[in-house]
Scaffold this motif. Structure first.
Motif, short mmCIF file in Angstrom:
data_model
loop_
_atom_site.label_atom_id
_atom_site.label_comp_id
_atom_site.label_asym_id
_atom_site.label_seq_id
_atom_site.Cartn_x
_atom_site.Cartn_y
_atom_site.Cartn_z
N PRO A 127 57.74 -38.41 -13.93
CA PRO A 127 58.80 -38.77 -14.82
C PRO A 127 59.15 -37.77 -15.88
O PRO A 127 58.41 -37.43 -16.50
CB PRO A 127 58.48 -40.06 -15.30
CG PRO A 127 57.06 -39.82 -15.40
CD PRO A 127 56.67 -38.79 -14.07
N ILE A 128 60.30 -37.52 -15.90
CA ILE A 128 61.04 -36.14 -16.81
C ILE A 128 60.53 -36.65 -18.25
O ILE A 128 60.44 -35.75 -19.06
CB ILE A 128 62.55 -36.06 -16.62
CG1 ILE A 128 62.42 -35.53 -15.24
CG2 ILE A 128 62.89 -34.84 -17.75
CD1 ILE A 128 62.20 -34.26 -14.79
N GLU A 129 60.88 -37.76 -18.69
CA GLU A 129 60.81 -38.21 -20.25
C GLU A 129 59.69 -38.14 -20.79
O GLU A 129 59.25 -38.36 -22.07
CB GLU A 129 61.39 -39.52 -20.36
CG GLU A 129 60.70 -40.80 -19.67
CD GLU A 129 60.64 -41.01 -18.39
OE1 GLU A 129 60.10 -41.88 -17.84
OE2 GLU A 129 61.56 -40.20 -17.46
N GLU A 130 58.36 -37.85 -20.06
CA GLU A 130 57.16 -38.01 -20.76
C GLU A 130 56.28 -36.34 -20.45
O GLU A 130 56.59 -35.94 -19.56
CB GLU A 130 56.32 -39.14 -20.23
CG GLU A 130 55.77 -39.20 -18.72
CD GLU A 130 55.03 -40.24 -18.32
OE1 GLU A 130 53.94 -39.99 -17.68
OE2 GLU A 130 55.25 -41.36 -18.87
N ASP A 131 55.51 -36.23 -21.75
CA ASP A 131 54.60 -35.24 -21.54
C ASP A 131 53.30 -35.34 -20.59
O ASP A 131 52.69 -36.30 -20.88
CB ASP A 131 54.29 -34.66 -23.08
CG ASP A 131 53.41 -33.40 -22.94
OD1 ASP A 131 53.55 -32.53 -21.83
OD2 ASP A 131 53.08 -33.13 -24.01
N LYS A 132 53.26 -34.71 -19.40
CA LYS A 132 52.35 -35.24 -18.46
C LYS A 132 51.05 -34.41 -18.59
O LYS A 132 49.92 -34.77 -18.16
CB LYS A 132 52.97 -34.98 -17.00
CG LYS A 132 53.94 -36.18 -16.78
CD LYS A 132 54.78 -35.95 -15.31
CE LYS A 132 55.85 -34.71 -15.41
NZ LYS A 132 56.86 -34.81 -16.25
N TRP A 133 51.03 -33.00 -19.25
CA TRP A 133 49.84 -32.48 -19.30
C TRP A 133 49.04 -32.66 -20.67
O TRP A 133 49.54 -32.56 -21.73
CB TRP A 133 50.14 -30.97 -19.16
CG TRP A 133 49.10 -29.85 -19.31
CD1 TRP A 133 47.59 -30.33 -19.20
CD2 TRP A 133 49.17 -28.51 -19.36
NE1 TRP A 133 46.86 -29.16 -19.43
CE2 TRP A 133 47.69 -28.00 -19.54
CE3 TRP A 133 50.15 -27.66 -19.41
CZ2 TRP A 133 47.50 -26.72 -19.52
CZ3 TRP A 133 49.96 -26.39 -19.52
CH2 TRP A 133 48.68 -25.84 -19.49
N ILE A 134 48.08 -33.44 -20.53
CA ILE A 134 47.36 -33.91 -21.77
C ILE A 134 46.27 -32.97 -22.37
O ILE A 134 46.31 -32.89 -23.47
CB ILE A 134 46.67 -35.38 -21.24
CG1 ILE A 134 47.57 -36.32 -20.71
CG2 ILE A 134 45.78 -35.83 -22.55
CD1 ILE A 134 46.92 -37.70 -20.19
N GLU A 135 45.50 -32.41 -21.46
CA GLU A 135 44.53 -31.60 -21.68
C GLU A 135 43.92 -30.62 -20.95
O GLU A 135 44.20 -31.03 -19.62
CB GLU A 135 43.17 -32.53 -22.38
CG GLU A 135 41.98 -31.76 -23.06
CD GLU A 135 42.50 -30.87 -24.14
OE1 GLU A 135 42.79 -29.86 -24.05
OE2 GLU A 135 42.51 -31.58 -25.25
N THR A 136 43.17 -29.67 -21.28
CA THR A 136 42.64 -28.61 -20.15
C THR A 136 41.23 -28.60 -20.39
O THR A 136 40.46 -28.41 -21.64
CB THR A 136 42.90 -27.37 -20.29
OG1 THR A 136 44.67 -27.54 -20.07
CG2 THR A 136 42.58 -26.30 -19.20
#
Length: 199
Positions: free
Chosen positions: A147-156
């Motif tokens: 989904p384009i509308e959300e930031d998918k990368w939370i943490e590394t």
């Protein structure tokens, strides 16, 4: 030594009836005397930040004593669901006269039953290299797929050989298509644990 306690602490969200599952595992890879089997040293069911903080020193001590790793499932478990699944699983074991399995039934059920709704569920992209350029390329790809509308990368989260990218769920087919253009597709885990501590 890899210590991810502070990073992971910031990702934890607690509410009634939910908990996080932590295991300290002695791996045969680092402990050849174990043969082909890994060994669980201890498990924790963490239902508050206070419990997480309280057990930190003990987890580190056990990892260092037993040359083990601490893993945490970032997808929470739900006590009520786990209890019902244990009842069902134990009934099956008894019906099949597999009584030895009952003693490990609780952890077996916890290990395979996450209860997260999609909006709070996490996945892991396993990057087996210490290359921040690769991380940033994958981050860019994630931003361009559904989904384009959300930031998918939370943490590394650092691992022994690279990183675990903690993400929200995304379109795996679209991701694979983009990654094939890059020449490699990393493993995606939808409910595996990540590293909390390695000696």
């Amino acid at each position: 030594m890899i210590n991810n306690f502070e990073q992971i602490r910031n990702l934890l969200k607690f509410e009634s009836n939910y908990f996080y599952f932590i295991q300290i595992i002695q791996r045969s890879k680092e402990n050849p005397e174990l043969g082909s089997n890994n060994r669980v040293i201890r498990s924790y069911n963490i239902s508050s930040l206070e419990k997480f903080d309280k057990n930190k020193d003990e987890i580190i001590t056990l990892c260092e004593t037993f040359n083990a790793r601490a893993y945490i499932h970032l997808n929470r478990r739900k006590w009520s669901k786990i209890a019902l699944e244990c009842l069902r699983h134990n009934a099956e074991l008894i019906a099949n006269e597999q009584y030895d399995g009952i003693k490990s039934s609780f952890e077996t059920i916890i290990g395979r039953n996450n209860c997260e709704l999609r909006e709070s569920k996490t996945w892991i992209i396993d990057i087996d290299m210490n290359d921040y350029n690769v991380l940033n390329k994958i981050g860019t790809i994630l931003n361009n797929i559904k989904p384009i509308e959300e930031d998918k990368w939370i943490e590394t989260i650092p691992t022994k050989n690279g990183f675990h990218m903690i993400t929200r769920p995304f379109d795996r087919a679209e991701f694979a298509k983009y990654m094939q253009l890059q020449g490699d597709t990393p493993d995606i885990h939808t409910d595996n644990p990540t590293i909390l501590y390695i000696k």
